[in-house]
Structures are given as structure tokens and as C-alpha cells.
Design an enzyme around this catalytic site. Structure first.
Site, mmCIF file in Angstrom:
data_model
loop_
_atom_site.group_PDB
_atom_site.id
_atom_site.type_symbol
_atom_site.label_atom_id
_atom_site.label_comp_id
_atom_site.label_asym_id
_atom_site.label_seq_id
_atom_site.Cartn_x
_atom_site.Cartn_y
_atom_site.Cartn_z
ATOM 1 N N LYS A 115 4.338 10.294 -26.756
ATOM 2 C CA LYS A 115 4.214 11.197 -27.916
ATOM 3 C C LYS A 115 3.669 10.353 -29.064
ATOM 4 O O LYS A 115 4.244 9.304 -29.376
ATOM 5 C CB LYS A 115 5.595 11.748 -28.245
ATOM 6 C CG LYS A 115 5.615 12.878 -29.236
ATOM 7 C CD LYS A 115 6.941 13.616 -29.077
ATOM 8 C CE LYS A 115 7.221 14.591 -30.173
ATOM 9 N NZ LYS A 115 8.513 15.272 -29.926
ATOM 10 N N GLY A 128 -3.027 13.804 -34.086
ATOM 11 C CA GLY A 128 -2.659 13.231 -32.788
ATOM 12 C C GLY A 128 -1.640 12.110 -32.871
ATOM 13 O O GLY A 128 -1.308 11.504 -31.860
ATOM 14 N N ARG A 185 7.268 23.698 -18.994
ATOM 15 C CA ARG A 185 7.916 24.498 -20.035
ATOM 16 C C ARG A 185 7.756 25.981 -19.709
ATOM 17 O O ARG A 185 6.897 26.340 -18.891
ATOM 18 C CB ARG A 185 7.223 24.239 -21.385
ATOM 19 C CG ARG A 185 7.136 22.783 -21.757
ATOM 20 C CD ARG A 185 5.804 22.489 -22.473
ATOM 21 N NE ARG A 185 5.632 21.028 -22.638
ATOM 22 C CZ ARG A 185 6.040 20.356 -23.701
ATOM 23 N NH1 ARG A 185 6.582 20.992 -24.708
ATOM 24 N NH2 ARG A 185 5.880 19.051 -23.763
ATOM 25 N N ASP A 254 7.317 26.962 -25.866
ATOM 26 C CA ASP A 254 6.719 25.699 -25.401
ATOM 27 C C ASP A 254 7.710 24.547 -25.528
ATOM 28 O O ASP A 254 7.443 23.447 -25.041
ATOM 29 C CB ASP A 254 5.436 25.375 -26.182
ATOM 30 C CG ASP A 254 5.653 25.390 -27.690
ATOM 31 O OD1 ASP A 254 6.117 26.414 -28.213
ATOM 32 O OD2 ASP A 254 5.371 24.372 -28.340
HETATM 33 P P1 AMP Z 1 5.927 20.900 -31.616
HETATM 34 O O1 AMP Z 1 6.311 21.822 -32.717
HETATM 35 O O2 AMP Z 1 6.174 19.443 -31.915
HETATM 36 O O3 AMP Z 1 6.499 21.306 -30.313
HETATM 37 O O4 AMP Z 1 4.341 20.995 -31.480
HETATM 38 C C1 AMP Z 1 3.644 22.205 -31.305
HETATM 39 C C2 AMP Z 1 2.203 21.940 -30.940
HETATM 40 O O5 AMP Z 1 1.537 21.197 -31.964
HETATM 41 C C3 AMP Z 1 2.000 21.135 -29.674
HETATM 42 O O6 AMP Z 1 0.862 21.670 -29.043
HETATM 43 C C4 AMP Z 1 1.781 19.751 -30.181
HETATM 44 O O7 AMP Z 1 1.061 18.948 -29.265
HETATM 45 C C5 AMP Z 1 0.983 19.998 -31.441
HETATM 46 N N1 AMP Z 1 1.094 18.935 -32.462
HETATM 47 C C6 AMP Z 1 2.165 18.657 -33.235
HETATM 48 N N2 AMP Z 1 1.896 17.630 -34.070
HETATM 49 C C7 AMP Z 1 0.623 17.236 -33.824
HETATM 50 C C8 AMP Z 1 -0.250 16.224 -34.360
HETATM 51 N N3 AMP Z 1 0.130 15.390 -35.336
HETATM 52 N N4 AMP Z 1 -1.501 16.149 -33.845
HETATM 53 C C9 AMP Z 1 -1.912 16.965 -32.867
HETATM 54 N N5 AMP Z 1 -1.144 17.932 -32.332
HETATM 55 C C10 AMP Z 1 0.107 18.078 -32.798
HETATM 56 MG MG MG Z 2 6.645 20.893 -28.507
#
Ligand code: AMP
Ligand code: MG
Length: 487
Positions: A115, A128, A185, A254
């Protein structure tokens, strides 16, 4: 960037092979100056990895995907998801990669996942990246959950990247190396349902059955048995959360793992004062993912899983829906049974204690805790001292001690046993003020408080002298607590 690694680390590419429609081969971004901040040696050993090797510069680069062992294929996983009730057809690993799977010392297949490893084709507007504080936070909370016996993804390591990352201020970047039974998921099934034919969905379900619910393969209807097993796993998981006062904070589809492991420690937090409406996430303004809503949300998410699975249940849609509804009907009973069994343990009562006596007793207690804003964890831990009859130490926690004493008399009449209560009620949980203190120090370069907290939380049920400051609620001036997603 790609180089053969001179270590024993080797990955199977089971997911990438079985489900290539859901796997985008990708590489982690090169870290300018990788520094191992924390390594989980017991977990490394479980995985058959040599901690000394992982501590070398090459080992550290392996841990963040900058060195890819021969034959490994890191992939970004595709998934969809309902976020706060709204459907997003494409989410996927925007800043994460699956390095592959390892067969652990007990023969279980475990995902090794990153991550904060850089932008992928799913990154949308995101950078990212991830920063030190939130990655150490996931490490701390997930390992604490594991120590309390709650199914969860694990944390193998956090590596500082040496890159500054733009957030509200510039912060040090980091990558978390996460280990899980799998990263399948509910959203993976939603993605397969929309983006493939029934054959892809079937392959995904078979993969999940093979990894998590092998008994379902032998059932009269394997996909119904699979769905029933996921329902049971989630009912049990959410009951665990409720019993320790854990608020996940972002129960999007997710972020619900098919394996029944807690996944995605973003804005999660543990309650201090018992409060059914507790919400910590800054973006959860409607309180959708409040503490008391968690069982209902789990059921809602499982209904989304049912919709994705319909073509596997029956070729006639009406019959498929009827079957899904029947399976979903089990969730509430399974959740209540798991919760009540856990509550009996917390109250020192035998499993055979009468449900229709214990359930109202427990609910009345929770109402008193809420009204008096009593610290949930300290209360249950101290309750064992009242099992024998003396209630003063506990009743002092309440605004209305007489009401508590009346309750305690009814409880004592059920002959609670103090001794096993200390194995059901943790002394040490990741309290928000301690977590923040540890992360602030770590972000400034001092890992001492973090390492001490990790050690305290590794043994949550054994009270140790000298650790009093880890067992109490936040000081008054800590104020109300806010957490943030996706940081
Ligand atoms: P989460 O709320 O952490 O489960 O993330 C939801 C979505 O946003 C997922 O598809 C993650 O991969 C994407 N995501 C969260 N933070 C970032 C980031 N800094 N850069 C790229 N994708 C992100
Ligand atoms: Mg997530």
C-alpha cells in the site's frame, strides 16, 4: 528496477494466473531512499521469511516491490464498489499492488500486498502514495486486532521511502507491506459481474472457495454454500468489532473482504466512552458507518454481494433472488448469536446461560454505559472485580451508581466467574490519544513511543505493572477525535 533477488522469497502468482481479467501487471515506484521503519518478525517467521534477510538493503527493497523475485508478477487488482452507498464501477488498487502469494508455515496461502507503492492505472486523481503516520497506524491497529483474536489483515513491515509526499503539509512517504488470506472483496465480485460473463464470475467464486471455504465445493450447491459461509464470517467479524468497541469507519463494499478479515484501516478508531452513535471519520457526515450501524451495513453490503452472485445461484433470476433472500435471512440470527456469545464471555457467564435473560441484561447495561459516557474498555475490564460482590470500584464510574448496583445484583445472581473475564476483556487497546502520540513522534523521526505501544498491544489481556498510562481513557484536553481516509 527488475533484478533477480538473492533471497528465498518467492511468490506464487495464483490470483494473476486464475483471474487475469482482474489483474493488471504493474511495478512499484522506485523509492529514493528506502528505510525499514518496522518489521513484524513473528509474522515474517510465520511466512517462512528470514527477518535478518529482510533487514538488509535488498530485503527492504523486496518488501516494497522495488526488487522483484524471478517469476513474480506484481499486479494491481481491479474491483468496483459502493462507497457511502453510491456505486463506482471501477475502483481498483490505485496505490497498491499484490506482489503474489506465499504458502505459510501452516500451509495456508497468504497474499503479500503493498500500500503506497505508486500510481497505477486505477489511481484516478490520487498520487498513488502513502505517508508514514497512516501506514504505521494501520500496522498498529491491525496487529492489535490480531492480538485480540479478531480476524484481520496483518502488517509485515512499514518502509519509509525517502520521498516527501504532498498532503496538507509535506510528509514523509512510506509503503506498508500487508499480508492477508486474500484481498478478494465484495467489490471484486461486483466488478466481475459487470465486466465479464458468468464464466469469469464462476472462476472468481471458485478461486474464493478454494482459498477460503473449501467445504463449499463439496456442498449440494457450492455457490449457495459459499455465500452462506461469507455471511457467517461477516456476522462473526462484525460481532467481534462491536464487542471491543471498534468503529471501522469506511465499510464500503470494496473494503469488505470475502475471507472475513478486517481490511482497510483508514479512518477506524476505538471508542473510549460508550456511544452507539460514535463516528470518527471526517467524511462520514451522515453517520452511515457509525458504531451501532455496523451490523446493518454489513448486511447491506452482503446484499450487494448477493446481487453480484445471482447468475451463479440459479439461471432463473426469480429463483436466484429467492435463494439469495433466504441465505441473507440468516445474517441477523448469526450476528446476534455471535454477539451474545461474546457478551456472555465479557460478563463472565457460561455459554449455556439463558439468552433471554442475558440479552436484556446486556442491553440495559449498554444503555447505562451510554448515558453515563462510561469508558467501554475500562468498564468491562474492571467488572471482574465486582463478580464476587463488591461493586464500589465499578459503580463509581456511573452518574447513577444506584442504578448500576441494581443491575449488578441481577448479574451477580447469574454467578459470573471473574477469572475467564480477563481473557475476554482487553486491558490495552489502541486508544486514540496513544496512537496519535506514537504517530506524531514517529513522523518526527522517533519510533520509540510507537515500538513501545506495539509491544503493549501485542499482549492485550495481561495487565502489567508500569503500563497504567496505556490502560486509561484520553485526558480531557484530548477533545473529540477526527480521523481521515485515504491518507
Ligand atoms: P480506500 O478508501 O482507502 O479504500 O480507497 C478507495 C479507493 O481509492 C481505492 O481504489 C484506492 O486504491 C484509491 N486511493 C486511495 N488513496 C489513493 C491515492 N493516494 N492514490 C491513488 N489511489 C488512491
Ligand atoms: Mg479500500
Amino acid at each position: 528496477m527488475r533484478a533477480a533477488a538473492e533471497t528465498t522469497l518467492s511468490f506464487e502468482g495464483r490470483f494473476a494466473r486464475d483471474l487475469e481479467e482482474l489483474a493488471v501487471p504493474w511495478q512499484a515506484e522506485e523509492a529514493p531512499d528506502p528505510q525499514l521503519l518496522v518489521l513484524n518478525e513473528p509474522l515474517a517467521a510465520e511466512l517462512g521469511l528470514d527477518p535478518a534477510e529482510l533487514r538488509t538493503p535488498e530485503g527492504t527493497r523486496l518488501l516494497i516491490g522495488n526488487l522483484v523475485p524471478d517469476g513474480a508478477t506484481p499486479v494491481a487488482q481491479a474491483y468496483a464498489g459502493h462507497q457511502f452507498g453510491g456505486y463506482s464501477p471501477i475502483l481498483g488498487d490505485g496505490r497498491a499492488l499484490l506482489l503474489g502469494e506465499i504458502t505459510d508455515a501452516r500451509g495456508r496461502l497468504r497474499d503479500v500486498h503493498l500500500k503506497g507503492s505508486g500510481r497505477t492505472p486505477f489511481a484516478r486523481a490520487g498520487d498513488g502514495l502513502a505517508v508514514v503516520g497512516p501506514m504505521l497506524r494501520e500496522y498498529l491497529v491491525s496487529e492489535s486486532m490480531h492480538a485480540m483474536g479478531i480476524p484481520t489483515t496483518r502488517s509485515l513491515a512499514v518502509v519509509g521511502t525517502g520521498r516527501a509526499v504532498q498532503r496538507e503539509t509535506m510528509l514523509p512517504g512510506a509503503v506498508l507491506t500487508r499480508v492477508a488470506g486474500s484481498h478478494l472483496r465484495v467489490g471484486s465480485f461486483q466488478f466481475a459481474r459487470v465486466n465479464g460473463d458468468t464464466e469469469l464470475l464462476r472462476r472468481l467464486a471458485d478461486h474464493a472457495i478454494g482459498r477460503h471455504y473449501p467445504a463449499a465445493a463439496k456442498a449440494a450447491h457450492p455457490y449457495v454454500a459459499f455465500f452462506d459461509a461469507v455471511i457467517a464470517a461477516q456476522a462473526s467479524l462484525v460481532a467481534h468489532w462491536m464487542l471491543v468497541g471498534f468503529v471501522h469507519g469506511v465499510m464500503n463494499t470494496d473494503n469488505m473482504a470475502i475471507s472475513g478479515e478486517t481490511i482497510d484501516y483508514g479512518p477506524c478508531a476505538f471508542m473510549d466512552a460508550f456511544n452507539p452513535a460514535a463516528v470518527y471519520s471526517s467524511i462520514d457526515q451522515g453517520g452511515r458507518y457509525a458504531y451501532a450501524n455496523q451490523p446493518l451495513i454489513a448486511e447491506w453490503n452482503l446484499t450487494r454481494l448477493a446481487e453480484a452472485l445471482l447468475p451463479l445461484l440459479h439461471e432463473d433470476q426469480e429463483q436466484a433472488v429467492a435463494m439469495a433472500v433466504e441465505s441473507l435471512g440468516a445474517f441477523r440470527g448469526e450476528y446476534s448469536a455471535a454477539w451474545l456469545a461474546g457478551m456472555k464471555a465479557k460478563l463472565g457467564l457460561e455459554a449455556a446461560a439463558q439468552d433471554d435473560v442475558v440479552a436484556p441484561l446486556a442491553n440495559e447495561l449498554l444503555a447505562m454505559l451510554a448515558e453515563g459516557e462510561v469508558d467501554y474498555t475500562s468498564f468491562f475490564r474492571s467488572l471482574s472485580s465486582a463478580a464476587g460482590g463488591t461493586t464500589e470500584a465499578v459503580s463509581d464510574l456511573f452518574v447513577d451508581p444506584a442504578a448500576f448496583e441494581a443491575w449488578a445484583e441481577r448479574w451477580q445472581a447469574l454467578a459470573p466467574d471473574a477469572e475467564p473475564m480477563n481473557r475476554a476483556n482487553p486491558v490495552y487497546i489502541p486508544r486514540n490519544h496513544l496512537v496519535e502520540e506514537a504517530l506524531a513522534a514517529a513522523t518526527a523521526g522517533d519510533l520509540g513511543p510507537f515500538n513501545r505501544l506495539v509491544n503493549v498491544l501485542a499482549d492485550p489481556y495481561t495487565e502489567r505493572p508500569g503500563l497504567e498510562r496505556y490502560a486509561g481513557p484520553a485526558p480531557e484536553d484530548f477533545g473529540s477525535y477526527r480521523t481521515f481516509c485515504g491518507t
